[in-house]
Design an enzyme around this catalytic site. Sequence first.
Site, PDB file in Angstrom:
ATOM      1  N   HIS A  26       0.822  -1.225   0.000  1.00 58.82           N
ATOM      2  CA  HIS A  26       0.000   0.000   0.000  1.00 58.82           C
ATOM      3  C   HIS A  26       0.853   1.272   0.000  1.00 58.82           C
ATOM      4  O   HIS A  26       0.508   2.260   0.638  1.00 58.82           O
ATOM      5  CB  HIS A  26      -0.961   0.018   1.200  1.00 58.82           C
ATOM      6  CG  HIS A  26      -1.971  -1.078   1.181  1.00 58.82           C
ATOM      7  ND1 HIS A  26      -3.173  -0.989   0.519  1.00 58.82           N
ATOM      8  CD2 HIS A  26      -1.949  -2.325   1.729  1.00 58.82           C
ATOM      9  CE1 HIS A  26      -3.851  -2.118   0.666  1.00 58.82           C
ATOM     10  NE2 HIS A  26      -3.123  -2.949   1.380  1.00 58.82           N
ATOM     11  N   ASN A  42     -10.541  -3.154   2.090  1.00 63.91           N
ATOM     12  CA  ASN A  42     -10.149  -3.111   0.681  1.00 63.91           C
ATOM     13  C   ASN A  42     -11.387  -2.823  -0.156  1.00 63.91           C
ATOM     14  O   ASN A  42     -12.511  -2.885   0.347  1.00 63.91           O
ATOM     15  CB  ASN A  42      -9.569  -4.465   0.244  1.00 63.91           C
ATOM     16  CG  ASN A  42      -8.104  -4.623   0.639  1.00 63.91           C
ATOM     17  OD1 ASN A  42      -7.365  -3.653   0.769  1.00 63.91           O
ATOM     18  ND2 ASN A  42      -7.686  -5.858   0.816  1.00 63.91           N
TER      19      ASN A  42
END
Length: 491
Positions: free
Chosen positions: A56, A129
């Site tokens: 990320h 997510n």
Amino acid sequence: MNTKKKKLTTSFGAPVDDDQNSITAGTTGPVLLQDVHLIDKLAHFNRERIPERIVHAKGAGAFGYFEVTHDLIKYTKAKFLSEVGKRTELVVRFSTVGGEKGSADAERDPRGFAVKLYTEEGNYDFVGNNTPVFFIRDPLKFPDFIHTQKRDPATNLKDPDMFWDFLSLTPESIHQVTILFSDRGTPKSHRHMNGYSGHSFMWYNEKEEYVWVKIHFKTAQGIQNLTRQEAEILKGRDPDHATRDLYEAIERGDYPTWNVFIQIMTPEEAETYRFNPFDITKVWPHGDYPLKPVGKMVLNRNPTNYFTDVEQAAFSPGNLVPGIAPSPDKMLQGRLFSYHDAHRYRLGANFQQLPVNAPKVKVLNYQRDGFMRLKSDFEGAPNYYPNTFGGPAPDSTAKWPSLKVSGKGARYAYTHPNDDFEQPRTLYRKVMTDVDRDHLIGNIVDHLGHAKKEIQLRQIVLFYKVDPEYGTRVADGLGMDIEEIKRSLNQ
Ligand code: NDP
């Protein structure tokens, strides 16, 4: 306009006389070590970068609020959810997973959807997510999985062989692979995607009665995706397109909004449900567990300093408040350790004191010192517990309900009777349209086509098990013989 000039200072606050000319011995001589301002400036510059996130790394963020729209007292005693109309300030960070900090926003990848709510009982983080499931369900597999999504250690190149080798040897990944290679794997922007908790969490009320809950943030902008071809162009033309889109939407007052829902399962239902409710490769079908509205999230303020507001933002599924507790989901259990640990490494032991991470409530405990300690709320209390000098004391009402467990401590393979192909089968057959399926097959063929034949074959077997048509279409696209696939299925 304020015409009065602001004074330039050193990092220790002293005025700087000249910021254009280093101190030299004579007009053409060498630079003198006594130029403290020069050394201060160069040395700080050398230290401007911190380690990027191992996953990320590329992200964009914004501030906003969460508002409760439905009564939830029956399910949770969390104070920020206690009253319809109640608002809680928050920060959000959206991200891709596998790429480096400078990688393109349009990469095919799941998107991180992380929210930190500054509640009156401490920070509550939702770290989800844009997909409701994940590739694996045991944290022991996570470092291996991520290695395959990143660069080959020898060539430093992304490698379709390692990408598909791991996935084809990990059948439980097939549900997430099917979502990732649909056009949902390339959202049009951060505003046009949903956020899912994936994991279930325990929500409990004042009486310690609990239910299992999954959380869904549904975009009010509508789901919109890029085709593979559009994403390819955008990656080169505007690698920061989603970062730009989010910033510009907020600047023009077009505040992105998500409606928030939960699914609720009782502990009794969880014991006999046909899917393991704590397996993150599975959803809870809406037909069994309908979405119940709870609130909305609105993003209405841009960061003023990307580094302090977004790069230093540290989210963790372990940041929980009374009324919300973990479930036995193995991936969640691994993440409860990993996220805080990653922040300690990346930002230091006192990362929770950085402004974007600092709770809006007073933090009182017996942790002391460490690099970059910013402040002290200790009120003169001793640095040990128990003590007789008025230090903070635990509050037993904050305890989680006890969870019944049984069995012997051991490494258990997944034994739940339900198979890993049923839910992707529903997705492929019933949820996707003809266009979705066409794009799915095209996206897979385009990527899997770069892997070795033996890996392609193994992966096609998994698609075939989801649906023979699915496997056959991928095989056709790759010029593979379907009879060969069937033979390997019978072996
Ligand atoms: P439903 O028909 O009730 O729900 C289907 C869901 O699929 C909707 O939430 C929709 O999300 C989502 N969806 C639509 N197109 C795609 C796509 N191309 N890729 C991924 N998701 C898509 O059926 P079920 O609840 O029984 O679920 C069936 C399948 O749908 C699941 O196996 C799973 O693959 C997928 N799904 C299920 C979710 C759940 O929580 N039950 C959540 C998301 C996906 P939206 O309404 O937001 O457009």
